[in-house]
Design a protein around this motif. Structure first.
Motif, PDB file in Angstrom:
ATOM      1  N   MET A 100     -12.800   4.056  -5.951  1.00 55.49           N
ATOM      2  CA  MET A 100     -12.195   5.281  -5.211  1.00 55.49           C
ATOM      3  C   MET A 100     -10.635   4.988  -4.647  1.00 55.49           C
ATOM      4  N   PRO A 101      -9.929   6.042  -4.936  1.00 52.53           N
ATOM      5  CA  PRO A 101      -8.402   5.865  -4.602  1.00 52.53           C
ATOM      6  C   PRO A 101      -8.129   5.108  -3.673  1.00 52.53           C
ATOM      7  N   ILE A 102      -8.442   5.515  -2.350  1.00 58.35           N
ATOM      8  CA  ILE A 102      -8.007   4.750  -1.232  1.00 58.35           C
ATOM      9  C   ILE A 102      -8.091   3.374  -1.093  1.00 58.35           C
ATOM     10  N   VAL A 103      -9.427   3.114  -1.972  1.00 58.29           N
ATOM     11  CA  VAL A 103      -9.516   1.562  -2.036  1.00 58.29           C
ATOM     12  C   VAL A 103      -8.664   0.930  -2.823  1.00 58.29           C
ATOM     13  N   SER A 104      -8.280   1.688  -4.019  1.00 53.68           N
ATOM     14  CA  SER A 104      -7.296   1.076  -4.860  1.00 53.68           C
ATOM     15  C   SER A 104      -6.023   0.893  -4.185  1.00 53.68           C
ATOM     16  N   ILE A 105      -5.445   1.547  -3.271  1.00 48.80           N
ATOM     17  CA  ILE A 105      -4.093   1.538  -2.776  1.00 48.80           C
ATOM     18  C   ILE A 105      -4.330   0.373  -1.736  1.00 48.80           C
ATOM     19  N   ILE A 106      -5.382   0.226  -1.071  1.00 48.10           N
ATOM     20  CA  ILE A 106      -5.677  -0.795  -0.120  1.00 48.10           C
ATOM     21  C   ILE A 106      -5.661  -2.156  -0.955  1.00 48.10           C
ATOM     22  N   ILE A 107      -6.063  -2.178  -2.102  1.00 44.38           N
ATOM     23  CA  ILE A 107      -5.946  -3.310  -2.727  1.00 44.38           C
ATOM     24  C   ILE A 107      -4.727  -3.602  -3.343  1.00 44.38           C
ATOM     25  N   GLY A 108      -3.986  -2.751  -3.830  1.00 43.13           N
ATOM     26  CA  GLY A 108      -2.740  -2.618  -4.280  1.00 43.13           C
ATOM     27  C   GLY A 108      -1.553  -3.283  -3.168  1.00 43.13           C
ATOM     28  N   VAL A 109      -1.694  -2.768  -2.000  1.00 45.37           N
ATOM     29  CA  VAL A 109      -0.853  -3.291  -0.990  1.00 45.37           C
ATOM     30  C   VAL A 109      -1.141  -4.567  -0.490  1.00 45.37           C
ATOM     31  N   VAL A 110      -2.562  -4.788  -0.316  1.00 39.26           N
ATOM     32  CA  VAL A 110      -2.950  -6.324  -0.347  1.00 39.26           C
ATOM     33  C   VAL A 110      -2.519  -7.378  -1.109  1.00 39.26           C
ATOM     34  N   LEU A 111      -2.866  -7.018  -2.257  1.00 35.93           N
ATOM     35  CA  LEU A 111      -2.270  -7.729  -3.103  1.00 35.93           C
ATOM     36  C   LEU A 111      -0.752  -8.178  -3.352  1.00 35.93           C
ATOM     37  N   LEU A 112       0.004  -7.049  -2.998  1.00 28.15           N
ATOM     38  CA  LEU A 112       1.569  -7.193  -2.543  1.00 28.15           C
ATOM     39  C   LEU A 112       1.743  -8.181  -1.604  1.00 28.15           C
ATOM     40  N   LEU A 113       1.207  -7.974  -0.647  1.00 28.01           N
ATOM     41  CA  LEU A 113       1.228  -8.846   0.650  1.00 28.01           C
ATOM     42  C   LEU A 113       0.844 -10.404   0.158  1.00 28.01           C
ATOM     43  N   ILE A 114      -0.230 -10.544  -0.612  1.00 31.51           N
ATOM     44  CA  ILE A 114      -0.467 -11.989  -0.989  1.00 31.51           C
ATOM     45  C   ILE A 114       0.557 -12.498  -1.971  1.00 31.51           C
ATOM     46  N   LEU A 115       0.995 -11.814  -2.765  1.00 26.74           N
ATOM     47  CA  LEU A 115       1.878 -12.261  -3.773  1.00 26.74           C
ATOM     48  C   LEU A 115       3.269 -12.643  -3.332  1.00 26.74           C
ATOM     49  N   MET A 116       3.612 -11.791  -2.056  1.00 24.77           N
ATOM     50  CA  MET A 116       5.047 -11.780  -1.442  1.00 24.77           C
ATOM     51  C   MET A 116       4.899 -12.930  -0.462  1.00 24.77           C
ATOM     52  N   MET A 117       4.146 -12.945   0.418  1.00 32.98           N
ATOM     53  CA  MET A 117       4.059 -13.691   1.551  1.00 32.98           C
ATOM     54  C   MET A 117       3.272 -14.875   1.294  1.00 32.98           C
ATOM     55  N   GLY A 118       2.271 -14.770   0.647  1.00 32.36           N
ATOM     56  CA  GLY A 118       1.388 -16.206   0.127  1.00 32.36           C
ATOM     57  C   GLY A 118       1.914 -17.066  -1.022  1.00 32.36           C
ATOM     58  N   LEU A 119       2.241 -16.398  -2.004  1.00 32.24           N
ATOM     59  CA  LEU A 119       2.863 -16.819  -3.068  1.00 32.24           C
ATOM     60  C   LEU A 119       4.373 -17.028  -3.075  1.00 32.24           C
ATOM     61  N   LYS A 120       5.070 -16.216  -2.201  1.00 30.22           N
ATOM     62  CA  LYS A 120       6.510 -16.257  -2.119  1.00 30.22           C
ATOM     63  C   LYS A 120       7.153 -15.743  -3.512  1.00 30.22           C
ATOM     64  N   LEU A 121       6.292 -14.681  -4.103  1.00 29.89           N
ATOM     65  CA  LEU A 121       6.880 -14.233  -5.563  1.00 29.89           C
ATOM     66  C   LEU A 121       8.027 -13.327  -5.337  1.00 29.89           C
TER      67      LEU A 121
END
Length: 439
Positions: A1-22
């Motif tokens: 479902m497209p909206i789920v894909s967007i949410i996954i993408g944004v959450v992944l962005l948060l994890i990579l930038m905030m959690g892993l400091k990428l």
């Protein structure tokens, strides 16, 4: 479902930038690929979409961002910014030092990126405050408010320019409406905001050893008129194009104004003028001017990459069909697209810290709403910019720049900087909604 894909993408962005400091660029590329694959694209198709997005974003923005940075650098290195500041102060007088500082920061902020504007103007803030016998933050808060507001609302700054490109908005109209909205935001979050504090709360100790600014002697600086006109020349050219476009669309001068008023052309012309007014006429060699050019380009390389990454994310949303899905969700909806893009930008700003990433991502998600709702793309640009500039806290570099330059505690930085950026964001949204009633 497209909206789920967007949410996954944004959450992944948060994890990579905030959690892993990428790094933001790498994070955006990874998130873009993941969203594309989740939407049924093959890895090769997703990568092709990312590459197309990178190219399309930088193709139209590279000259704007580079020439904008060079213009600011030439103005700083020549003493042009100092000339504007000192002349404004002399003109307004000591009793109106706060107003003089706000006007100066607003004018200088057109040409200088926020970080550069802080470096250039904060030493002058200290000088002004001490000479006038007023607290440091009485001048410092309005100055930084003007700088961050212009940086977030008015092209040719990278954020609003890149967002305007996503929404296919007119740069000229975005400049005009952006300045109109910026004025009340600066006044309320700057001079009026300082009135809420007791005098002692605005006092800070000037940091020792933090600054080593070059203070230009009178004879070293270019004239005031030359400095001012060179600084605002790109905005004047862009505004002229927009005015002719609206007032005399069939005029014989329209092809000429369309050419010189295009953001990239306007900034190229301004840089050429600046090379003379801030360089050759001041006795500088072409080698010295080109050194400033090289330093300016090196300083904005990461900004270019982040904007490119945002373009990649946007392109994946388009190529995978998510944009059409979002558009279909809004059909018949009573929710204002302006409010929606502001909320998305604000949430991402709080989560990620980077205003550029927040604004570009919000614009990529909300871009299809322009076609389906008929909302002004210029107002959507400003709404995304307003959302992305507010609510700054510890994950934003601007928070720490402000804190260190004014020698503040974390708590006092929250009480001043975080609140003023939030006011700018909210007033910006209100301004956009009011304009939407008449446009």
């Amino acid at each position: 479902m497209p909206i789920v894909s967007i949410i996954i993408g944004v959450v992944l962005l948060l994890i990579l930038m905030m959690g892993l400091k990428l790094n933001a660029f790498i994070s955006l590329i990874i998130a873009s690929l993941v969203v594309g694959i989740f939407e049924g694209m093959s890895p090769a198709e997703a990568m092709t979409s990312v590459q197309n997005g990178l190219g399309s974003s930088l193709g139209s923005l590279t000259m704007v961002i580079i020439f904008g940075a060079v213009l600011g650098k030439l103005m700083t290195d020549s003493g042009g910014a100092q000339r504007i500041a000192t002349s404004m102060l002399n003109a307004f007088g000591q009793k109106r030092v706060q107003l003089a500082a706000v006007v100066t920061a607003s004018v200088v902020g057109i040409a200088l990126f926020f970080e550069t504007g802080v470096v250039v103007l904060v030493p002058l803030v200290f000088t002004i405050a001490v000479a006038a016998g007023v607290p440091i933050l009485y001048i410092g808060i309005p100055v930084t408010t003007a700088l961050i507001t212009m940086h977030g609302f008015v092209p040719p700054h990278p954020g609003p320019t890149a967002i305007a490109e996503v929404f296919e908005a007119s740069i000229g109209q975005t400049v005009i409406w952006g300045v109109i909205i910026a004025i009340p935001a600066i006044i309320i979050a700057g001079p009026l905001f300082t009135k809420l504090f007791k005098k002692e709360d605005l006092e800070v100790e000037i940091p020792k050893g933090l600054f080593n600014p070059k203070k230009f002697e009178e004879h070293e600086m270019p004239g005031f008129v030359a400095s001012l006109l060179t600084a605002i020349l790109p905005v004047l050219l862009i505004a002229i194009k927009s005015i002719v476009e609206l007032a005399a669309p069939n005029s014989a001068i329209r092809p000429f104004t369309d050419f010189v008023g295009t953001a990239s052309t306007a900034l190229l012309i301004s840089v050429i003028v600046a090379m003379f007014t801030f360089g050759i006429s001041r006795g500088k060699s072409m080698k010295e001017i080109m050194n400033s050019f090289a330093e300016a380009v090196a300083g904005i390389a990461l900004i270019l990459l982040i904007i490119a990454g945002g373009g990649a994310f946007k392109q994946v949303l388009i190529d995978s069909g998510i944009d059409q899905y979002i558009a279909s969700l809004m059909e018949g909806s009573s929710l204002s697209p302006i409010l929606l893009v502001w909320v998305i930008g604000a949430v991402l700003r709080v989560a990620l810290g980077s205003a550029t990433v927040a604004g570009m991502t919000a614009a990529g998600i909300a871009a299809p709403l322009v076609a389906t709702t008929g909302v002004s793309p210029e107002l959507m640009t400003l709404a995304a910019g307003a959302g992305s500039v507010g609510f700054s806290h510890v994950n934003d570099a601007g928070f720490w720049i402000y804190k260190e330059y004014f020698n503040l505690s974390i708590g006092k930085t929250f009480k001043t900087w975080t609140v003023l950026t939030s006011i700018v964001s909210i007033i910006g949204l209100i301004g956009v909604l009011i304009l939407d009633m008449f446009l």
